[in-house]
Design a protein around this motif. Sequence first.
Motif, PDB file in Angstrom:
ATOM      1  N   GLY A 159     -52.273 -11.055  70.689  1.00  0.00           N
ATOM      2  CA  GLY A 159     -52.890 -12.751  70.849  1.00  0.00           C
ATOM      3  C   GLY A 159     -51.939 -13.993  70.551  1.00  0.00           C
ATOM      4  O   GLY A 159     -51.861 -14.776  69.957  1.00  0.00           O
ATOM      5  N   ALA A 160     -50.696 -13.522  71.080  1.00  0.00           N
ATOM      6  CA  ALA A 160     -49.419 -14.949  70.763  1.00  0.00           C
ATOM      7  C   ALA A 160     -49.248 -14.058  72.145  1.00  0.00           C
ATOM      8  O   ALA A 160     -49.162 -13.681  72.878  1.00  0.00           O
ATOM      9  N   ASN A 161     -48.706 -15.490  72.319  1.00  0.00           N
ATOM     10  CA  ASN A 161     -47.088 -15.790  73.941  1.00  0.00           C
ATOM     11  C   ASN A 161     -45.837 -15.180  72.952  1.00  0.00           C
ATOM     12  O   ASN A 161     -45.181 -15.825  73.600  1.00  0.00           O
ATOM     13  N   THR A 162     -46.096 -13.867  72.629  1.00  0.00           N
ATOM     14  CA  THR A 162     -44.638 -13.403  72.486  1.00  0.00           C
ATOM     15  C   THR A 162     -43.359 -12.756  73.212  1.00  0.00           C
ATOM     16  O   THR A 162     -44.103 -12.726  74.396  1.00  0.00           O
ATOM     17  N   LYS A 163     -42.575 -13.140  73.680  1.00  0.00           N
ATOM     18  CA  LYS A 163     -41.436 -12.751  73.968  1.00  0.00           C
ATOM     19  C   LYS A 163     -41.572 -10.729  74.696  1.00  0.00           C
ATOM     20  O   LYS A 163     -41.374 -10.621  72.505  1.00  0.00           O
ATOM     21  N   VAL A 164     -42.263 -10.258  75.283  1.00  0.00           N
ATOM     22  CA  VAL A 164     -41.785  -9.538  75.158  1.00  0.00           C
ATOM     23  C   VAL A 164     -40.263  -8.718  75.931  1.00  0.00           C
ATOM     24  O   VAL A 164     -40.074  -8.876  77.395  1.00  0.00           O
ATOM     25  N   LEU A 165     -40.070  -7.457  75.279  1.00  0.00           N
ATOM     26  CA  LEU A 165     -38.712  -7.389  75.654  1.00  0.00           C
ATOM     27  C   LEU A 165     -38.755  -5.481  76.292  1.00  0.00           C
ATOM     28  O   LEU A 165     -39.871  -4.810  75.591  1.00  0.00           O
ATOM     29  N   PHE A 166     -38.500  -5.262  76.797  1.00  0.00           N
ATOM     30  CA  PHE A 166     -38.202  -3.716  77.195  1.00  0.00           C
ATOM     31  C   PHE A 166     -36.989  -2.819  76.825  1.00  0.00           C
ATOM     32  O   PHE A 166     -35.964  -3.515  76.525  1.00  0.00           O
ATOM     33  N   SER A 167     -36.773  -1.488  76.273  1.00  0.00           N
ATOM     34  CA  SER A 167     -35.694  -1.229  75.973  1.00  0.00           C
ATOM     35  C   SER A 167     -36.018   0.438  76.998  1.00  0.00           C
ATOM     36  O   SER A 167     -36.956   0.867  77.132  1.00  0.00           O
ATOM     37  N   ASP A 168     -34.713   0.579  77.509  1.00  0.00           N
ATOM     38  CA  ASP A 168     -34.466   2.464  77.807  1.00  0.00           C
ATOM     39  C   ASP A 168     -35.218   3.715  77.014  1.00  0.00           C
ATOM     40  O   ASP A 168     -34.694   3.051  76.255  1.00  0.00           O
ATOM     41  N   HIS A 169     -35.757   4.118  77.285  1.00  0.00           N
ATOM     42  CA  HIS A 169     -36.346   5.848  76.567  1.00  0.00           C
ATOM     43  C   HIS A 169     -34.940   5.602  75.608  1.00  0.00           C
ATOM     44  O   HIS A 169     -34.839   6.073  74.277  1.00  0.00           O
ATOM     45  N   HIS A 170     -33.768   6.581  76.288  1.00  0.00           N
ATOM     46  CA  HIS A 170     -32.967   6.477  76.103  1.00  0.00           C
ATOM     47  C   HIS A 170     -32.213   6.010  74.582  1.00  0.00           C
ATOM     48  O   HIS A 170     -31.557   6.687  74.054  1.00  0.00           O
ATOM     49  N   MET A 171     -32.031   4.767  75.538  1.00  0.00           N
ATOM     50  CA  MET A 171     -31.799   3.832  74.722  1.00  0.00           C
ATOM     51  C   MET A 171     -32.067   3.681  73.164  1.00  0.00           C
ATOM     52  O   MET A 171     -31.504   3.412  72.368  1.00  0.00           O
ATOM     53  N   ALA A 172     -33.713   3.597  73.521  1.00  0.00           N
ATOM     54  CA  ALA A 172     -34.147   3.316  72.022  1.00  0.00           C
ATOM     55  C   ALA A 172     -33.587   5.246  70.955  1.00  0.00           C
ATOM     56  O   ALA A 172     -33.612   4.791  69.591  1.00  0.00           O
ATOM     57  N   HIS A 173     -34.155   5.773  71.481  1.00  0.00           N
ATOM     58  CA  HIS A 173     -33.693   7.184  70.969  1.00  0.00           C
ATOM     59  C   HIS A 173     -31.941   6.653  69.597  1.00  0.00           C
ATOM     60  O   HIS A 173     -31.899   7.007  68.881  1.00  0.00           O
ATOM     61  N   ALA A 174     -30.868   6.134  71.009  1.00  0.00           N
ATOM     62  CA  ALA A 174     -29.579   6.311  70.512  1.00  0.00           C
ATOM     63  C   ALA A 174     -29.545   5.050  69.599  1.00  0.00           C
ATOM     64  O   ALA A 174     -29.031   5.402  68.076  1.00  0.00           O
ATOM     65  N   ALA A 175     -30.347   4.150  69.322  1.00  0.00           N
ATOM     66  CA  ALA A 175     -30.574   2.883  68.591  1.00  0.00           C
ATOM     67  C   ALA A 175     -31.014   3.293  67.332  1.00  0.00           C
ATOM     68  O   ALA A 175     -30.424   2.888  66.350  1.00  0.00           O
ATOM     69  N   ALA A 176     -32.368   4.350  67.318  1.00  0.00           N
ATOM     70  CA  ALA A 176     -33.159   4.573  66.892  1.00  0.00           C
ATOM     71  C   ALA A 176     -31.620   5.790  65.769  1.00  0.00           C
ATOM     72  O   ALA A 176     -31.986   5.895  64.001  1.00  0.00           O
ATOM     73  N   ALA A 177     -31.141   6.433  66.275  1.00  0.00           N
ATOM     74  CA  ALA A 177     -29.716   7.104  65.851  1.00  0.00           C
ATOM     75  C   ALA A 177     -29.625   7.126  65.006  1.00  0.00           C
ATOM     76  O   ALA A 177     -28.833   6.916  64.104  1.00  0.00           O
ATOM     77  N   PHE A 178     -28.002   5.717  65.544  1.00  0.00           N
ATOM     78  CA  PHE A 178     -27.179   5.492  65.080  1.00  0.00           C
ATOM     79  C   PHE A 178     -27.154   3.790  64.285  1.00  0.00           C
ATOM     80  O   PHE A 178     -26.333   4.171  63.147  1.00  0.00           O
ATOM     81  N   TYR A 179     -27.785   2.764  64.313  1.00  0.00           N
ATOM     82  CA  TYR A 179     -28.145   1.868  63.716  1.00  0.00           C
ATOM     83  C   TYR A 179     -28.811   2.160  61.867  1.00  0.00           C
ATOM     84  O   TYR A 179     -28.229   1.405  61.272  1.00  0.00           O
ATOM     85  N   PRO A 180     -29.362   2.743  62.569  1.00  0.00           N
ATOM     86  CA  PRO A 180     -30.145   2.780  60.104  1.00  0.00           C
ATOM     87  C   PRO A 180     -29.299   3.845  59.777  1.00  0.00           C
ATOM     88  O   PRO A 180     -28.839   4.427  58.696  1.00  0.00           O
ATOM     89  N   SER A 181     -28.152   5.006  60.673  1.00  0.00           N
ATOM     90  CA  SER A 181     -27.360   6.016  60.126  1.00  0.00           C
ATOM     91  C   SER A 181     -25.939   4.839  59.075  1.00  0.00           C
ATOM     92  O   SER A 181     -26.237   3.344  59.102  1.00  0.00           O
ATOM     93  N   PRO A 182     -25.578   5.371  58.006  1.00  0.00           N
ATOM     94  CA  PRO A 182     -24.491   4.956  57.555  1.00  0.00           C
ATOM     95  C   PRO A 182     -22.967   5.186  57.881  1.00  0.00           C
ATOM     96  O   PRO A 182     -21.896   4.247  57.225  1.00  0.00           O
ATOM     97  N   PHE A 183     -23.156   5.302  59.564  1.00  0.00           N
ATOM     98  CA  PHE A 183     -21.322   4.914  59.981  1.00  0.00           C
ATOM     99  C   PHE A 183     -21.125   3.501  60.636  1.00  0.00           C
ATOM    100  O   PHE A 183     -22.568   3.254  61.504  1.00  0.00           O
ATOM    101  N   THR A 184     -20.365   3.396  61.018  1.00  0.00           N
ATOM    102  CA  THR A 184     -19.951   2.328  61.507  1.00  0.00           C
ATOM    103  C   THR A 184     -19.186   2.574  63.302  1.00  0.00           C
ATOM    104  O   THR A 184     -19.467   1.399  63.942  1.00  0.00           O
TER     105      THR A 184
END
Length: 611
Positions: free
Chosen positions: A116-141
Amino acid sequence: MGKTILGVSAFYHDSAAAIIRDGEIIAAAQEERFSRRKHDARFPARAINYCLEQAFIDPAELDAAVFYDNPLLTFDRVMKNFVTVAPNGREQWAKAAGSFFGVKIAVRDYLKRALGANTKVLFSDHHMAHAAAAFYPSPFTEAAILTVDGVGEWATMSLGHGRDNQIELLKEIRYPHSLGLLYSAMTFFSGFKVNSGEYKLMGLAPYGQPVFADRIREELIDIKDDGSFRLNTKYFGFLDGDQMTNQAFDDLFGGPPRRPESQITRREMDLAASIQLVLEEVMLKLAHQAKRVTGAPNLVLAGGVALNCVANGKIARENIFEQIWIQPAAGDAGNALGAALLAHHQYFDQPRRLRSAGQDAQLGSYLGPAFSSAEVRAFLDRHDYPYTRVAEAGERARTVARAVADGKVVGYMVGRMEFGPRALGARSILGDPRRAETQSIMNLKIKHRESFRPFAPAVIAERAGDYFALDQESPYMLLVAPVRDERRMPANGNGAAKDENLLNVINQARSDIPAVTHVDYSARVQTVAPNDKPDFYEVLKEFEAITGCPLMVNTSFNVRGEPIVCGPPDAYRCFMRTEIDLLVMEDCVLWNDAQPEFVDAQNWKAEYDLD
Ligand SMILES: [Fe+2]
């Protein structure tokens, strides 16, 4: 104020939403927990609402909403696949086209309309999303990244490198060559449900011998030294039909697939052992390759195959990397979180802020809703359900520990619900691991599920080494480790029993913690440190004080086919439908035998599809 980003995963299976602010995870939850429909793939309206509430934000205030998958790429795959296999694929095409044209192509408008809002909508590639879910919350730089699943868009495996706020995917394997689909095909062939029965196949593997492994390597999958692979598509039905396997597959393994719910035979046990061995082989090769390509000190994993905790345990013990971290919501639900984090770090180019050394940003995966004592009491009072209240957390811990030590089974609902398929002590059923009968009681009387499936232990982190050969923490129950030799007892024969009757095999005690020791002397361990979940840690400490044993059986709070309970009504219903003795919801304690007769409006055994 930092950016607030909503991530959405929908329309395949396991819809979910996640919300982050300034890179910090505020909330994440799967739609099935609210809708009570397992693997719910519909638009996650309830999960989105929960996320917005938890972040105290209106949709109009969102900086972006990110969909986890690029619908155009997925469409492209379906289209090309159709061209390859037509005319056999025509029916499948009609189904897919309907759903892609109807929903996916219009996903941007759909999201805006739903919010119900004119929100900016983005798309991420499927495996990029998996990769981001794996890397960003991890404790590693810095880490090597492996994402392995059935299929998303085109890729089925990707190998990447994460450094600071950047992720680069370096290699991929494309559909139809898919380790996830191969494992799912064997899951189907063994009579279990695709997309949920993979866990059962993994649990069945230790009962069998890998006698089919050579045949799988020779006929089904060609594995190269670098871990890359190709499937021999002549054996699979998913390209041009609705079935995962075809006649050629049947001929290869001596007859048609096992009928669901029929007796499990030696063939299925051996198939499970064989496919597990091949999967581990590929995963280990991929891990070595990831090390060679990136030179990174650590490894992170996501994608449905990363839920194969037996393979994860092997990778950890191989010491290819200093440490490994696995996204607990490794399947597509976790891509809601991955997509949001990706937008934050790559689209908005925000830096990562690591927490203190060794600490990940997943917050124990306790990212779902909590219910206050007042909310619990309002529910109980409204229905006149008898309960008592404990004065403080210590009394609650003692009550639970004493009950479990007495052989009782406890439903435990305290704090925020877990994100991901495992219950980690917030929506758990707890039992005594020292009793051999706990496994069959909990399987048959409580979970109403196949009795060959082992239970997992939650163990006080600092004492995990006394029981398991595990040299890193496993807070998300995603590593399988061997039970220490000195705790083992000889069963008849060895782990891979000759007996056709699984029950005879299961009921043999194999260690001094028999209820959590699988036939191959392995256990799927959750380590609990004081800061992981203080209330749960206290329960384990009290149990240790009473019994000397620092661990409990921890299984998810649900019956077979039901999503894990979310709020008080779900927990109470599950408690009354099963033989759980004691229910704890925040500071309220309920005994089963004190409850009024429960009139069930539904025939609940028919309510849930068997998974
Ligand atoms: Fe996926």
